[in-house]
Design an enzyme around this catalytic site. Sequence first.
Site, PDB file in Angstrom:
ATOM      1  N   ASN B 101       1.226   0.175  -0.813  1.00  0.00           N
ATOM      2  CA  ASN B 101       1.516  -1.313  -1.591  1.00  0.00           C
ATOM      3  C   ASN B 101       0.427  -2.494  -2.333  1.00  0.00           C
ATOM      4  O   ASN B 101       0.289  -2.658  -2.693  1.00  0.00           O
ATOM      5  CB  ASN B 101       1.763  -2.383  -0.173  1.00  0.00           C
ATOM      6  CG  ASN B 101       0.412  -2.671   0.681  1.00  0.00           C
ATOM      7  OD1 ASN B 101      -0.211  -1.900   0.315  1.00  0.00           O
ATOM      8  ND2 ASN B 101       0.966  -3.252   1.198  1.00  0.00           N
ATOM      9  N   PHE B 103      -1.742  -2.847  -5.679  1.00  0.00           N
ATOM     10  CA  PHE B 103      -1.411  -2.792  -6.895  1.00  0.00           C
ATOM     11  C   PHE B 103      -2.604  -3.803  -7.219  1.00  0.00           C
ATOM     12  O   PHE B 103      -3.575  -4.124  -7.119  1.00  0.00           O
ATOM     13  CB  PHE B 103      -0.698  -3.405  -7.182  1.00  0.00           C
ATOM     14  CG  PHE B 103      -0.317  -4.801  -7.023  1.00  0.00           C
ATOM     15  CD1 PHE B 103      -0.730  -5.577  -7.277  1.00  0.00           C
ATOM     16  CD2 PHE B 103      -0.056  -4.958  -6.108  1.00  0.00           C
ATOM     17  CE1 PHE B 103      -1.069  -6.962  -7.245  1.00  0.00           C
ATOM     18  CE2 PHE B 103       0.359  -6.253  -5.245  1.00  0.00           C
ATOM     19  CZ  PHE B 103      -0.299  -7.269  -5.545  1.00  0.00           C
ATOM     20  N   GLU B 105      -2.265  -6.251 -11.297  1.00  0.00           N
ATOM     21  CA  GLU B 105      -1.067  -6.612 -11.807  1.00  0.00           C
ATOM     22  C   GLU B 105      -1.695  -8.039 -13.156  1.00  0.00           C
ATOM     23  O   GLU B 105      -2.080  -8.492 -12.645  1.00  0.00           O
ATOM     24  CB  GLU B 105      -0.312  -7.322 -11.071  1.00  0.00           C
ATOM     25  CG  GLU B 105       0.913  -7.402 -11.356  1.00  0.00           C
ATOM     26  CD  GLU B 105       2.163  -8.096 -10.093  1.00  0.00           C
ATOM     27  OE1 GLU B 105       2.846  -6.803  -9.148  1.00  0.00           O
ATOM     28  OE2 GLU B 105       2.408  -9.284 -10.174  1.00  0.00           O
ATOM     29  N   HIS B 227      -6.488 -10.126   4.484  1.00  0.00           N
ATOM     30  CA  HIS B 227      -5.256 -10.706   5.166  1.00  0.00           C
ATOM     31  C   HIS B 227      -5.103  -9.717   6.072  1.00  0.00           C
ATOM     32  O   HIS B 227      -4.329  -9.496   6.950  1.00  0.00           O
ATOM     33  CB  HIS B 227      -4.367 -10.079   4.245  1.00  0.00           C
ATOM     34  CG  HIS B 227      -4.149  -8.870   3.256  1.00  0.00           C
ATOM     35  ND1 HIS B 227      -4.416  -8.636   2.659  1.00  0.00           N
ATOM     36  CD2 HIS B 227      -3.900  -8.343   3.942  1.00  0.00           C
ATOM     37  CE1 HIS B 227      -3.986  -7.983   1.873  1.00  0.00           C
ATOM     38  NE2 HIS B 227      -3.694  -6.956   3.074  1.00  0.00           N
ATOM     39  N   ASN B 228      -6.284  -8.419   6.820  1.00  0.00           N
ATOM     40  CA  ASN B 228      -6.001  -7.896   7.553  1.00  0.00           C
ATOM     41  C   ASN B 228      -7.623  -8.037   8.584  1.00  0.00           C
ATOM     42  O   ASN B 228      -8.494  -7.048   8.442  1.00  0.00           O
ATOM     43  CB  ASN B 228      -5.835  -6.701   7.484  1.00  0.00           C
ATOM     44  CG  ASN B 228      -4.435  -6.542   6.407  1.00  0.00           C
ATOM     45  OD1 ASN B 228      -3.365  -6.790   7.330  1.00  0.00           O
ATOM     46  ND2 ASN B 228      -4.406  -5.494   6.104  1.00  0.00           N
ATOM     47  N   PRO B 276       1.249 -11.868  -2.688  1.00  0.00           N
ATOM     48  CA  PRO B 276       1.347 -11.015  -3.719  1.00  0.00           C
ATOM     49  C   PRO B 276       3.275 -10.842  -3.287  1.00  0.00           C
ATOM     50  O   PRO B 276       3.662 -10.713  -2.079  1.00  0.00           O
ATOM     51  CB  PRO B 276       1.052 -10.056  -3.652  1.00  0.00           C
ATOM     52  CG  PRO B 276       0.522  -9.637  -2.181  1.00  0.00           C
ATOM     53  CD  PRO B 276       0.081 -11.661  -2.027  1.00  0.00           C
ATOM     54  N   HIS B 302       1.498 -13.694   4.515  1.00  0.00           N
ATOM     55  CA  HIS B 302       0.260 -12.877   3.841  1.00  0.00           C
ATOM     56  C   HIS B 302       1.262 -12.204   2.251  1.00  0.00           C
ATOM     57  O   HIS B 302       0.974 -12.069   1.110  1.00  0.00           O
ATOM     58  CB  HIS B 302      -0.316 -12.062   3.897  1.00  0.00           C
ATOM     59  CG  HIS B 302       0.134 -10.334   3.210  1.00  0.00           C
ATOM     60  ND1 HIS B 302      -0.884 -10.946   1.871  1.00  0.00           N
ATOM     61  CD2 HIS B 302      -0.333  -9.173   3.248  1.00  0.00           C
ATOM     62  CE1 HIS B 302      -1.304  -9.637   1.188  1.00  0.00           C
ATOM     63  NE2 HIS B 302      -0.013  -8.693   1.912  1.00  0.00           N
TER      64      HIS B 302
END
Lengths: 94, 379, 140
Positions: B101, B103, B105, B227-228, B276, B302
């Site tokens: 997941n 990326f 962008e 986020h982790n 996202p 998240h």
Amino acid sequence: MRIEQIDEFRWRIPRQGKMQVEGLVFASAEMMKEIGQDHSLQQVSNVAHLPGIIGASMAMPDIHWGYGFPIGGVAAMDGKKGVVSPGGVGYDIN
Amino acid sequence: MRSGLSRTDIQPRLRDLVTRLYQNIPTGIGKGRTDLRLNRQELSRVLGRGAAWAVEKGMGVSEDLEYLEENGCLEGARPDLVSDKAYQRGRNQLGTLGSGNHFAEIQYVAEIYDPTAATALGLFSDQVTLTLHSGSRGLGHQVCSDHIRIMVEAAARYGIELPDRQLCCAPIQSPEGRDYLGAMSAAANFAFANRQVMTHWARESFMQALHLGPSQANLEVVYDVCHNIAKFETFEIDGRHRRLCIHRKGATRAYPPFHPETPERYREVGQPVLIPGDMGRYSYVLVGTERAYSETFGSTCHGAGRRLSRKQAKKQTRGRSLLDELEREGVVVMAAGMATVAEEMPEAYKDVAAVVDVVEGAGISRKVAQLKPIGVIKG
Amino acid sequence: MAYRFFEHTADIGVDIEATSFESLLTEGLRALTDSLTVIEKVELGLELKVDLEARSREDLLVEWLNEIVFLFDTRAVLLGQADLDVEAKSDGWCLRGTVRGERYDPNRHELKTLIKAVTYHQLEVRSSKVGWTARVVFDI
């Protein structure tokens, strides 16, 4: 598992057994149906068992099943008496 | 990142821009660039210093650091506690996007919900933005594996009953707990440095593809969030300041206005949060709130979360040309593997708008803007 | 000897069956490589030694598969076969042997799903009528 609706976007998993705190899930009623299909709510309750957890074992609306902790999970541990868990962070650190 | 450009400024050269990004930022299993090879000693510095390491090497400016969570470096990182195997996995992976997941962008601001906050965040309608989503790569995966193994044993030794083995843990103050926090913080610093390096290359890509000088492209960091992560943060509970170890797994920090950690520029609106979505629809920029601080230890969601398994997703794409479909929707995609594109197709994800509506409805974040993708690179 | 994938929304699991514990480990390796790439196209000219220890059979299976992930990540080798010896020790198990495969070649090897790690989730290793069965989940 018992789940109580608090308001439009909040759901409580009351303390039961050896849970140290309650579970708190942020989701809409429609999402709760989908969330109930995997074991992620059980995981929210599992995290509530950990020593030193403060407040509630929480889950955000994008919650889904993870290893140990659900993905979308938030848990605050007492800095002195609490525990730290690699499963509470996951493999993709940061 | 926000730019000084509008969608119409880049549209004619969009494909070149995506190509440049794809050339400059290694994706998939690809090793890192040959102009960024680190020996063990240098890698150890990365793990100790985080994003600041990259800035010192000329990749980025010191102002960038103000807009990274924890200024891009976790205190208490212990590079010496990171295993040899993790070092080996990390050696060639700094400045790589990864797969799955992850990326990069290119987007434009499609909608503004809160003009005051958007102005504070430097966002305007039709503005070109860029989002990077990547982490600590193999180095972090190895740190996690190493310590799960240790903690499965440790939990039993400390008499912690576990309803699930993967929930293994150890007291924060125990040697196992401290070692994990030290190594994990070092891995987090690798992730900060990784994104800082790619931020630099993204800026170069804009300048190369659009023939612009640095001040014309003007790519500035809006914010960078983890986020982790598990880290120490201080909260006021019942009138008392308490230092807590906050675990966020697939959840993002969302500090309120006037919090000392919220950058000066955003003081009155709160810490920006980037959510996202999938590569076909949209992403969101939110800000943290007082209610998040008091109720969720300053945390929010998240992202979208998967709806289909990877296999189901691949099945649904059989006989379809996803790249053409996305291009018709106005999104140019370049990826190392077509399998990843299929697994990551828009329908494989839940609608992130529903997720964002819940956190806003619950009052733990506020919507500022919606971003729509126009160019994507993936692993 | 066989393996069969099952899937959650965000990861891949595999059920493995084999006549001996050693071939269970080899089947695990093949399952892992099969999810990475088209395993039939992996040639076996390259040989590497492995030497691992673990406290239990379950831990050994996870350690072993994580070693394969590590070898792919650091040396870009795809592995298709193994000759292994597992011995009991006073405090656990010891695995020695050779693995065979080849270096990843983007022109010949299509990449399917990259694996970040092998987890302890739902981990099971059991002796059965056939020999051994196991269940293991990969984080992807």
